[in-house]
Design a protein around this motif. Structure first.
Motif, PDB file in Angstrom:
ATOM      1  N   THR A 110     -41.742  84.256  -7.677  1.00 20.46           N
ATOM      2  CA  THR A 110     -41.035  82.983  -7.507  1.00 20.46           C
ATOM      3  C   THR A 110     -41.868  81.814  -8.009  1.00 20.46           C
ATOM      4  N   ARG A 111     -43.183  81.889  -7.853  1.00 23.56           N
ATOM      5  CA  ARG A 111     -44.037  80.772  -8.298  1.00 23.56           C
ATOM      6  C   ARG A 111     -43.966  80.592  -9.815  1.00 23.56           C
ATOM      7  N   TYR A 112     -43.749  81.687 -10.573  1.00 20.58           N
ATOM      8  CA  TYR A 112     -43.588  81.569 -12.021  1.00 20.58           C
ATOM      9  C   TYR A 112     -42.315  80.809 -12.356  1.00 20.58           C
ATOM     10  N   LYS A 113     -41.268  81.112 -11.619  1.00 20.40           N
ATOM     11  CA  LYS A 113     -39.983  80.435 -11.844  1.00 20.40           C
ATOM     12  C   LYS A 113     -40.110  78.949 -11.509  1.00 20.40           C
ATOM     13  N   ALA A 114     -40.778  78.647 -10.396  1.00 23.06           N
ATOM     14  CA  ALA A 114     -40.969  77.249  -9.993  1.00 23.06           C
ATOM     15  C   ALA A 114     -41.818  76.501 -11.020  1.00 23.06           C
ATOM     16  N   CYS A 115     -42.853  77.152 -11.538  1.00 26.98           N
ATOM     17  CA  CYS A 115     -43.716  76.508 -12.537  1.00 26.98           C
ATOM     18  C   CYS A 115     -42.969  76.250 -13.839  1.00 26.98           C
ATOM     19  N   THR A 116     -42.043  77.136 -14.190  1.00 29.95           N
ATOM     20  CA  THR A 116     -41.245  76.931 -15.395  1.00 29.95           C
ATOM     21  C   THR A 116     -40.384  75.684 -15.253  1.00 29.95           C
ATOM     22  N   ILE A 117     -39.746  75.542 -14.114  1.00 32.80           N
ATOM     23  CA  ILE A 117     -38.912  74.364 -13.856  1.00 32.80           C
ATOM     24  C   ILE A 117     -39.766  73.095 -13.860  1.00 32.80           C
ATOM     25  N   LYS A 118     -40.919  73.155 -13.181  1.00 30.51           N
ATOM     26  CA  LYS A 118     -41.812  71.998 -13.137  1.00 30.51           C
ATOM     27  C   LYS A 118     -42.282  71.596 -14.529  1.00 30.51           C
ATOM     28  N   ALA A 119     -42.553  72.578 -15.391  1.00 29.22           N
ATOM     29  CA  ALA A 119     -43.024  72.281 -16.751  1.00 29.22           C
ATOM     30  C   ALA A 119     -41.957  71.545 -17.552  1.00 29.22           C
ATOM     31  N   TYR A 120     -40.692  71.982 -17.425  1.00 32.12           N
ATOM     32  CA  TYR A 120     -39.606  71.298 -18.140  1.00 32.12           C
ATOM     33  C   TYR A 120     -39.418  69.870 -17.619  1.00 32.12           C
ATOM     34  N   VAL A 121     -39.476  69.693 -16.315  1.00 27.77           N
ATOM     35  CA  VAL A 121     -39.314  68.355 -15.731  1.00 27.77           C
ATOM     36  C   VAL A 121     -40.478  67.458 -16.131  1.00 27.77           C
ATOM     37  N   ARG A 122     -41.699  67.977 -16.045  1.00 25.46           N
ATOM     38  CA  ARG A 122     -42.880  67.196 -16.411  1.00 25.46           C
ATOM     39  C   ARG A 122     -42.827  66.783 -17.881  1.00 25.46           C
ATOM     40  N   ARG A 123     -42.404  67.700 -18.726  1.00 21.41           N
ATOM     41  CA  ARG A 123     -42.301  67.394 -20.157  1.00 21.41           C
ATOM     42  C   ARG A 123     -41.292  66.282 -20.403  1.00 21.41           C
ATOM     43  N   ALA A 124     -40.159  66.326 -19.731  1.00 24.39           N
ATOM     44  CA  ALA A 124     -39.149  65.272 -19.885  1.00 24.39           C
ATOM     45  C   ALA A 124     -39.690  63.933 -19.390  1.00 24.39           C
ATOM     46  N   LEU A 125     -40.373  63.933 -18.264  1.00 21.94           N
ATOM     47  CA  LEU A 125     -40.886  62.680 -17.693  1.00 21.94           C
ATOM     48  C   LEU A 125     -42.005  62.068 -18.539  1.00 21.94           C
ATOM     49  N   PHE A 126     -42.889  62.898 -19.073  1.00 22.92           N
ATOM     50  CA  PHE A 126     -44.040  62.367 -19.809  1.00 22.92           C
ATOM     51  C   PHE A 126     -43.753  62.083 -21.281  1.00 22.92           C
ATOM     52  N   HIS A 127     -42.828  62.807 -21.895  1.00 17.51           N
ATOM     53  CA  HIS A 127     -42.595  62.635 -23.328  1.00 17.51           C
ATOM     54  C   HIS A 127     -41.519  61.602 -23.648  1.00 17.51           C
ATOM     55  N   CYS A 128     -40.621  61.351 -22.746  1.00 17.77           N
ATOM     56  CA  CYS A 128     -39.500  60.439 -23.017  1.00 17.77           C
ATOM     57  C   CYS A 128     -39.864  59.014 -22.630  1.00 17.77           C
ATOM     58  N   SER A 129     -39.592  58.075 -23.521  1.00 19.98           N
ATOM     59  CA  SER A 129     -39.950  56.678 -23.264  1.00 19.98           C
ATOM     60  C   SER A 129     -38.835  55.897 -22.580  1.00 19.98           C
ATOM     61  N   SER A 130     -37.655  56.498 -22.405  1.00 17.43           N
ATOM     62  CA  SER A 130     -36.557  55.805 -21.721  1.00 17.43           C
ATOM     63  C   SER A 130     -35.899  56.759 -20.732  1.00 17.43           C
ATOM     64  N   TRP A 131     -35.237  56.178 -19.736  1.00 13.14           N
ATOM     65  CA  TRP A 131     -34.550  57.005 -18.744  1.00 13.14           C
ATOM     66  C   TRP A 131     -33.374  57.738 -19.371  1.00 13.14           C
ATOM     67  N   ASP A 132     -32.734  57.130 -20.366  1.00 20.10           N
ATOM     68  CA  ASP A 132     -31.627  57.814 -21.048  1.00 20.10           C
ATOM     69  C   ASP A 132     -32.121  59.098 -21.721  1.00 20.10           C
TER      70      ASP A 132
END
Length: 142
Positions: A110-132
């Motif tokens: 389960t921790r692998y699955k959780a880390c996969t989700i966290k990685a996608y969310v972190r990537r969206a938050l750190f790479h995107c310059s706008s909320w859109d």
């Protein structure tokens, strides 16, 4: 794969090459490097070509250039687009990406699955310059 020191040696070599290059020609308007990938903003394509040739003369490496398309350029996994005050950024997805990921019904921990989700969310938050762009990326991965 390679030696753990490979990244350190690559960075060291590129710093030595950069010092040699920028002692011969002037520094471009913007020069950003991560190991061996560089993002350069220069007044003309001729200036970029001169820079590429000088890098090859000062090293034993071959350098390639990728120009922006429609004013947008992928750098690592970030898509960079100019705006009136600077740049907009979003997550870059290669055209060949099939969107496949770790299956939620798989037998992995389960921790692998959780880390996969966290990685996608972190990537969206750190790479995107706008909320859109962030919401667009989060919608894409869900």
């Amino acid at each position: 794969m390679g030696s753990p020191l490979g990244v350190l040696f690559a960075n060291f070599y590129m710093v030595v090459v950069e010092e040699s290059v920028f002692s011969r020609i002037c520094h471009p308007d913007m020069y950003v490097r991560y190991i061996d990938d560089t993002f350069i903003m220069a007044p003309s394509t001729q200036d970029i070509e001169t820079l590429r040739r000088t890098f090859e003369e000062c090293s034993c490496l071959r350098f390639t250039v990728e120009h922006s398309k429609d004013g947008r350029l992928p750098f690592l996994d970030v898509l960079i687009s100019p705006n009136t005050t600077g740049f907009d950024t979003s997550v870059y997805i290669k055209p060949i990406n099939l969107g496949l990921c770790l299956n939620g019904d798989s037998e992995c921990p389960t921790r692998y699955k959780a880390c996969t989700i966290k990685a996608y969310v972190r990537r969206a938050l750190f790479h995107c310059s706008s909320w859109d762009a962030t919401h667009q990326e989060l919608d894409r991965v869900t």
